[in-house]
Write a protein that holds these residues in place. Structure first.
Motif, short mmCIF file in Angstrom:
data_model
loop_
_atom_site.label_atom_id
_atom_site.label_comp_id
_atom_site.label_asym_id
_atom_site.label_seq_id
_atom_site.Cartn_x
_atom_site.Cartn_y
_atom_site.Cartn_z
N LEU A 135 0.84 -1.19 0.00
CA LEU A 135 0.00 0.00 0.00
C LEU A 135 0.87 1.24 0.00
CD1 LEU A 135 -2.72 1.52 0.34
CD2 LEU A 135 -2.48 1.19 2.81
N MET A 136 0.70 2.07 -1.02
CA MET A 136 1.32 3.39 -1.05
C MET A 136 0.38 4.35 -0.35
SD MET A 136 4.35 3.67 -2.74
CE MET A 136 4.73 2.69 -1.31
N ALA A 137 0.56 4.48 0.96
CA ALA A 137 -0.43 5.15 1.81
C ALA A 137 -0.19 6.64 1.98
CB ALA A 137 -0.44 4.47 3.18
N PHE A 138 0.79 7.20 1.29
CA PHE A 138 1.18 8.59 1.54
C PHE A 138 0.02 9.57 1.37
CE2 PHE A 138 5.06 6.41 0.06
CZ PHE A 138 5.88 6.65 1.16
N ALA A 139 -0.77 9.42 0.30
CA ALA A 139 -1.86 10.35 0.05
C ALA A 139 -2.90 10.32 1.16
CB ALA A 139 -2.52 10.04 -1.29
N ASN A 140 -3.03 9.19 1.84
CA ASN A 140 -4.02 9.07 2.92
C ASN A 140 -3.70 9.97 4.10
OD1 ASN A 140 -5.52 7.21 1.49
ND2 ASN A 140 -4.66 5.43 2.53
N VAL A 141 -2.44 10.35 4.24
CA VAL A 141 -2.06 11.23 5.34
C VAL A 141 -1.58 12.59 4.81
CG1 VAL A 141 -1.57 9.41 7.01
CG2 VAL A 141 0.23 10.14 5.43
N GLY A 142 -1.98 12.89 3.58
CA GLY A 142 -1.68 14.20 3.02
C GLY A 142 -0.23 14.44 2.69
N LEU A 143 0.47 13.38 2.33
CA LEU A 143 1.89 13.51 2.00
C LEU A 143 2.17 12.94 0.61
CD1 LEU A 143 3.53 12.41 5.38
CD2 LEU A 143 3.39 14.75 4.46
N GLY A 144 3.33 13.27 0.07
CA GLY A 144 3.81 12.67 -1.16
C GLY A 144 4.73 11.52 -0.85
N PRO A 145 5.18 10.79 -1.86
CA PRO A 145 6.03 9.62 -1.64
C PRO A 145 7.41 10.02 -1.12
CG PRO A 145 5.92 10.13 -3.97
CD PRO A 145 4.91 11.01 -3.29
#
Length: 264
Positions: A135-145
């Motif tokens: 899971l690339m979860a970065f967007a879920n916490v308002g961040l980029g990769p």
């Protein structure tokens, strides 16, 4: 100070296994674990007796990424450490994995999210337990990769799929990961550790000096022109042609015996 050993190290058959060990927290990354992992990776890179590395997690998860409880607590306390962790921890960890002059195998034993997934992407080979997912979860916490995911993921699955997985933060199970090329093999959960060690041990018994050059040239090819890549290949072949491992391999071929590589 933590009362548990957040990183376990074990050596066998020329393989060093590094196990992120915070199973109750899905091996999420605290400052302590990040610092221990970076030190351990650097030590593995510099230790001659270590000829291959396995990276895995304890319990039911590989790594859930950043420990958000610690992250939020530090921010609320006015501590700027979370804002420095990419530069101080994540980037150096990924650089050390990618630049490691020996093969690194990720044994993804369970969920791998955020930086945890990115660590796996940075490894040379990825084996996944059947119950694992990414899971690339970065967007879920308002961040980029971070942790090199913007570089490694699209080289594994292509730009379009990488954009989808990052923008939609969609979970990819083990079988889809295999189809996409995220992993090279899916293994029954209980057999993952044995299988990963077997592959790493096979690599450890191989021409590790050649493996280092293979990784180096692949790195050049991933970001350079054809001419630059041809030049890098030429230089690597010239260097490897003078090694004892190459001479041993040729002599073993002629004698119809199994070569004995020494990484020299």
């Amino acid at each position: 100070m933590s009362t548990e050993d957040v990183l376990l190290t074990a050596d066998a058959d020329g393989v060093r296994t590094l196990t992120m060990n915070r199973p109750k927290a899905y091996n999420s990354l605290t400052t302590e674990l990040k610092e221990r992992l970076l030190t351990a990776l650097r030590d593995a890179a510099e230790t001659a007796d270590v000829r291959a590395v396995v990276l895995t997690g304890a319990g039911k998860a590989f790594c859930a990424g950043q420990d958000l409880k610690e992250h939020v607590g530090l921010l609320q306390a006015g501590d700027t450490a979370p804002l420095r962790t990419v530069a101080e921890h994540y980037n150096p960890i990924v650089r050390t994995i990618v630049d490691m002059p020996k093969p690194v195998v990720a044994a993804v034993n369970g969920p791998a999210a955020g930086a945890g997934a990115a660590f796996a992407y940075a490894c040379d080979l990825r084996l996944a337990a059947a119950s694992s997912n990414f899971l690339m979860a970065f967007a879920n916490v308002g961040l980029g990769p971070d942790s090199g995911a913007a570089w490694t993921l699209q080289r594994l699955v292509g730009y379009g799929r990488a954009a989808e997985l990052m923008l939609l933060a969609r979970t990819v199970d083990a079988q889809e990961a295999l189809r996409l090329g995220l992993v090279s093999e899916v293994v029954v959960d209980d057999e993952l550790a044995v299988r990963a060690h077997a592959i790493a041990a096979k690599l450890a018994a191989g021409p590790t000096v050649a493996y280092a050059k293979i990784k180096e040239v692949l790195g050049v090819g991933a970001r350079a022109t054809l001419e630059d890549t041809l030049a890098a290949e030429e230089a690597a072949q010239a260097a490897l042609g003078a090694t004892a491992d190459h001479r041993e391999a040729v002599e073993a071929f002629v004698a119809k015996r199994k070569p004995e590589f020494r990484g020299k």
